[in-house]
Design a protein around this motif. Structure first.
Motif, PDB file in Angstrom:
ATOM      1  N   SER A 174       7.938  -5.493 126.958  1.00  0.00           N
ATOM      2  CA  SER A 174       6.754  -4.595 129.044  1.00  0.00           C
ATOM      3  C   SER A 174       6.638  -5.917 129.891  1.00  0.00           C
ATOM      4  O   SER A 174       6.400  -5.581 130.989  1.00  0.00           O
ATOM      5  CB  SER A 174       5.325  -3.852 128.294  1.00  0.00           C
ATOM      6  OG  SER A 174       4.325  -4.828 128.353  1.00  0.00           O
ATOM      7  N   TRP A 194       0.952   3.061 126.168  1.00  0.00           N
ATOM      8  CA  TRP A 194       2.151   3.574 126.946  1.00  0.00           C
ATOM      9  C   TRP A 194       1.324   2.745 128.127  1.00  0.00           C
ATOM     10  O   TRP A 194       2.418   3.069 129.237  1.00  0.00           O
ATOM     11  CB  TRP A 194       1.314   4.919 127.632  1.00  0.00           C
ATOM     12  CG  TRP A 194       2.127   6.208 127.006  1.00  0.00           C
ATOM     13  CD1 TRP A 194       1.701   6.907 125.776  1.00  0.00           C
ATOM     14  CD2 TRP A 194       3.334   7.013 127.279  1.00  0.00           C
ATOM     15  NE1 TRP A 194       2.487   7.471 125.165  1.00  0.00           N
ATOM     16  CE2 TRP A 194       3.459   7.722 126.217  1.00  0.00           C
ATOM     17  CE3 TRP A 194       4.379   6.710 127.939  1.00  0.00           C
ATOM     18  CZ2 TRP A 194       4.422   8.520 126.355  1.00  0.00           C
ATOM     19  CZ3 TRP A 194       5.552   7.819 128.627  1.00  0.00           C
ATOM     20  CH2 TRP A 194       5.747   8.489 127.285  1.00  0.00           C
ATOM     21  N   ARG A 195       1.036   1.925 128.548  1.00  0.00           N
ATOM     22  CA  ARG A 195       0.237   1.059 129.285  1.00  0.00           C
ATOM     23  C   ARG A 195       1.633   0.151 129.310  1.00  0.00           C
ATOM     24  O   ARG A 195       2.376  -0.240 130.408  1.00  0.00           O
ATOM     25  CB  ARG A 195      -1.350  -0.144 129.031  1.00  0.00           C
ATOM     26  CG  ARG A 195      -1.895   1.076 129.135  1.00  0.00           C
ATOM     27  CD  ARG A 195      -2.924  -0.042 129.397  1.00  0.00           C
ATOM     28  NE  ARG A 195      -3.067  -0.889 128.555  1.00  0.00           N
ATOM     29  CZ  ARG A 195      -4.020  -0.976 127.082  1.00  0.00           C
ATOM     30  NH1 ARG A 195      -4.938   0.118 127.364  1.00  0.00           N
ATOM     31  NH2 ARG A 195      -4.178  -2.291 126.619  1.00  0.00           N
ATOM     32  N   ASN A 198       5.631   1.871 130.398  1.00  0.00           N
ATOM     33  CA  ASN A 198       5.272   2.751 132.016  1.00  0.00           C
ATOM     34  C   ASN A 198       5.691   1.211 132.523  1.00  0.00           C
ATOM     35  O   ASN A 198       5.609   1.918 133.450  1.00  0.00           O
ATOM     36  CB  ASN A 198       3.824   3.451 131.850  1.00  0.00           C
ATOM     37  CG  ASN A 198       3.918   4.565 131.760  1.00  0.00           C
ATOM     38  OD1 ASN A 198       4.955   5.548 131.269  1.00  0.00           O
ATOM     39  ND2 ASN A 198       2.373   5.283 131.226  1.00  0.00           N
ATOM     40  N   THR A 202      10.841   5.702 130.585  1.00  0.00           N
ATOM     41  CA  THR A 202      10.847   6.456 129.512  1.00  0.00           C
ATOM     42  C   THR A 202      11.632   7.229 128.903  1.00  0.00           C
ATOM     43  O   THR A 202      11.680   8.314 129.939  1.00  0.00           O
ATOM     44  CB  THR A 202       8.964   6.700 129.057  1.00  0.00           C
ATOM     45  OG1 THR A 202       8.886   7.439 130.197  1.00  0.00           O
ATOM     46  CG2 THR A 202       8.652   5.703 128.703  1.00  0.00           C
ATOM     47  N   ASN A 255       5.096  13.199 127.846  1.00  0.00           N
ATOM     48  CA  ASN A 255       4.371  11.796 129.310  1.00  0.00           C
ATOM     49  C   ASN A 255       6.186  11.036 129.995  1.00  0.00           C
ATOM     50  O   ASN A 255       5.437  10.443 130.662  1.00  0.00           O
ATOM     51  CB  ASN A 255       3.814  11.499 128.635  1.00  0.00           C
ATOM     52  CG  ASN A 255       2.077  11.830 128.006  1.00  0.00           C
ATOM     53  OD1 ASN A 255       1.982  13.110 129.602  1.00  0.00           O
ATOM     54  ND2 ASN A 255       1.634  11.136 127.283  1.00  0.00           N
ATOM     55  N   SER A 256       6.919  11.501 129.097  1.00  0.00           N
ATOM     56  CA  SER A 256       8.086  10.481 129.954  1.00  0.00           C
ATOM     57  C   SER A 256       8.587  10.742 130.629  1.00  0.00           C
ATOM     58  O   SER A 256       8.273  11.620 131.361  1.00  0.00           O
ATOM     59  CB  SER A 256       9.142  10.736 128.553  1.00  0.00           C
ATOM     60  OG  SER A 256       8.925  10.722 126.675  1.00  0.00           O
ATOM     61  N   ASP A 257       9.086   9.981 131.867  1.00  0.00           N
ATOM     62  CA  ASP A 257       9.432   9.736 133.195  1.00  0.00           C
ATOM     63  C   ASP A 257      10.969  11.167 132.800  1.00  0.00           C
ATOM     64  O   ASP A 257      11.284  11.658 133.807  1.00  0.00           O
ATOM     65  CB  ASP A 257      10.233   8.429 133.069  1.00  0.00           C
ATOM     66  CG  ASP A 257       9.220   7.405 133.410  1.00  0.00           C
ATOM     67  OD1 ASP A 257       8.139   8.060 134.181  1.00  0.00           O
ATOM     68  OD2 ASP A 257       9.097   6.351 133.204  1.00  0.00           O
TER      69      ASP A 257
END
Length: 317
Positions: A174, A194-195, A198, A202, A255-257
């Motif tokens: 990341s 998710w940190r 993101n 995603t 929760n994905s973009d």
């Protein structure tokens, strides 16, 4: 295409090669990836045992873009027609990649989704179209464990140990730029992951459970520790287990973009079976989704800045 790998997660310090350095590392040779009726001819970088990548700075050279060709064989088309369709599909893919590349500004892409959804296959195509590096998080975990496959890690250790290793890998990835990462199916369950996810964009590859069950059965369930050993009816057992997993993970995937639904793509293209969709088609839809996401994000930012300016102006009156 050979994945650029690491010797171990503890030495996870990556630094991108410039074009000239890549040329000096080793020769390139062709390799073939296949899925269903589509074959992808790709360039494979050989002779690279360990690659170190750091965050890309603004003055670093852009990574090279490798050519992609896809040959889709359809019983209703002649060879020349299939080649024409393939060439057109490749041109569309490259065009979409050029459109979103500037907006991405080096941000990495994290592919999420259930086992067998095509994260690795689609991810490699995306990496070549964008000129990004490709990583499979499961493969990195296996390498850090001395080459032990995921199923063996689950057996000798446990799932918790594997998830801890997965979080460490995602944490390192990341902090980098210009990567396409195929994540493990369960990576989304841990909130802290998710940190890391993101930090990039995603993408959820959403595939119907029926198609997933057929795929994993076709390649065998031995490498899928969460499916268990098939006994009497492999398909029914796989379908039931996949249903349990999606019920636990579905909210997290959402929760994905960007959500890329293969069922929706198939309906729009009047294709009955999602398995008939070529990976190039799916990759193109991913890029389309990324473009839409970036435009919406920029619009929201513009509105936010406008509100701030209005507030500052009103305060000075």
């Amino acid at each position: 295409m050979e994945m650029l790998s690491l010797e171990s997660c503890s030495t996870f310090n990556l630094q991108p090669y410039s074009n000239s350095r890549l040329q000096n590392v080793g020769r390139t040779r062709k390799a073939v990836l296949s899925l269903g009726n589509c074959r992808h001819q790709q360039l494979q970088i050989s002779g690279i045992q360990s690659l170190q990548i750091r965050k890309r700075s603004s003055d670093q050279a852009r990574l090279p873009t490798f050519p992609i060709s896809c040959y889709s064989h359809n019983g209703g088309c002649t060879v020349s027609e299939a080649d024409k369709c393939s060439a057109e599909g490749t041109l569309v893919l490259k065009s979409k990649a050029e459109e979103v590349s500037l907006g991405l500004d080096g941000k990495s892409i994290f592919l999420v989704g259930m086992m067998g959804c095509g994260k690795t296959t689609v991810g490699k195509i995306l990496s070549e179209a964008l000129g990004y590096y490709f990583f499979d998080s499961d493969k990195l975990i296996e390498e850090s464990a001395g080459g032990k496959p995921v199923a063996q890690i689950f057996k000798e250790k446990n799932e918790e140990y594997f998830r801890d290793s997965e979080s460490k890998v995602l944490s390192k990835l990341s902090s980098m730029h210009r990567l396409v990462v195929a994540t493990g199916g369960g990576a989304v369950v841990r909130p802290r992951n998710w940190r890391y996810l993101n930090q990039g964009v995603t993408i959820w590859l959403d595939v119907p459970l029926d198609a997933l069950a057929k795929r994993v059965i076709a390649v065998g369930t031995e490498s899928r520790p969460l499916l268990g050993q098939a006994l009497v009816d492999p398909y029914s057992q796989a379908f039931a287990r996949l249903t349990e997993l999606i019920e636990r993970r579905g909210e997290a995937y959402a929760n994905s973009d960007v959500k890329v639904s293969l069922q929706k793509i198939a309906a729009e293209l009047c294709v009955e079976d999602v398995s008939a969709l070529t990976p190039t088609t799916i990759a193109t839809e991913v890029l389309q989704g990324i473009g839409n996401f970036l435009r919406c994000k920029n619009a929201r930012n513009d509105i936010s800045r406008a509100k701030t300016n209005i507030y500052e102006y009103a305060r000075k009156l």
